[in-house]
Scaffold this active site. Structure first.
Site, short mmCIF file in Angstrom:
data_model
loop_
_atom_site.label_atom_id
_atom_site.label_comp_id
_atom_site.label_asym_id
_atom_site.label_seq_id
_atom_site.Cartn_x
_atom_site.Cartn_y
_atom_site.Cartn_z
N ILE A 72 0.85 -1.19 0.00
CA ILE A 72 0.00 0.00 0.00
C ILE A 72 0.89 1.24 0.00
CG2 ILE A 72 -1.78 1.31 1.21
CD1 ILE A 72 -2.71 -1.29 2.50
N HIS A 73 0.66 2.10 -0.97
CA HIS A 73 1.36 3.39 -1.06
C HIS A 73 0.39 4.37 -1.68
CE1 HIS A 73 2.11 2.59 -5.37
NE2 HIS A 73 2.30 1.35 -4.96
N GLY A 74 0.80 5.58 -1.90
CA GLY A 74 -0.10 6.64 -2.36
C GLY A 74 -0.91 6.28 -3.59
N ALA A 100 -3.40 3.58 -2.61
CA ALA A 100 -4.41 4.08 -1.67
C ALA A 100 -5.35 5.10 -2.29
CB ALA A 100 -3.71 4.70 -0.45
#
Length: 163
Positions: free
Chosen positions: A12-14, A17
């Site tokens: 999960i990263h920008g 997300a």
């Protein structure tokens, strides 16, 4: 049902997300990763990166397979994340209901000097990962690379032709 199984080193990263959760419109994210399932620091980081209003499950790969195959979740669309092609293959071999597998980012942040085959700017695979990817494309599920939704889907089979 898995709306998308995404292979991404960073889980999960920008981008995941903010962009993918909206694009896929799933109520939750399932991180299938043995390290994350047993490491409270990784779990805390993943929880902080999860968008408000989305549910997050962090499970080992084997436990995630049980979640995906549970009849209670049959009609629930899930966004699944793994950080290796071998984990994606294991899930795909044991979960029949996957709409697509997005092999997006693998190997760019890997440690060590091991030989890697570069399939694209975001796919750099070790020999075992490359072998797993070749097995993955043999399954009856679309396998593609699409870093962000605005990119076109590139079939992994096309990238393997140059390997």
């Amino acid at each position: 049902m898995i709306a998308q199984l995404r292979v991404d080193d960073r889980l999960i990263h920008g981008q995941v997300a903010l962009v993918w959760t909206k694009e896929l419109n799933t109520p939750g994210i399932v991180v299938a990763n043995d390290n994350a399932a047993s490491n409270s620091m990784v779990q805390m980081t993943l929880k902080m990166a999860t968008p408000t209003g989305k549910k997050l499950l962090i499970r080992s790969v084997d436990d995630a397979i049980e979640v995906f195959n549970n009849p209670k979740g049959k009609n629930m669309r899930m966004f699944a994340l793994v950080n290796s092609v071998t984990d994606a293959l294991k899930i795909a071999q044991h979960v029949p209901d996957i709409e697509g597998i997005n092999v997006a980012n693998v190997g760019r942040f890997a440690e060590g000097d091991g030989d890697r085959t570069q399939l694209s700017s975001t796919l750099m695979l070790t020999a075992p990962e490359l072998a797993a990817l070749k097995e993955l494309v043999k399954l009856d599920v679309p396998v593609f690379q699409q870093v962000v939704p605005s990119n076109s889907k590139t079939p992994i089979a096309n990238l393997l032709k140059n390997a």
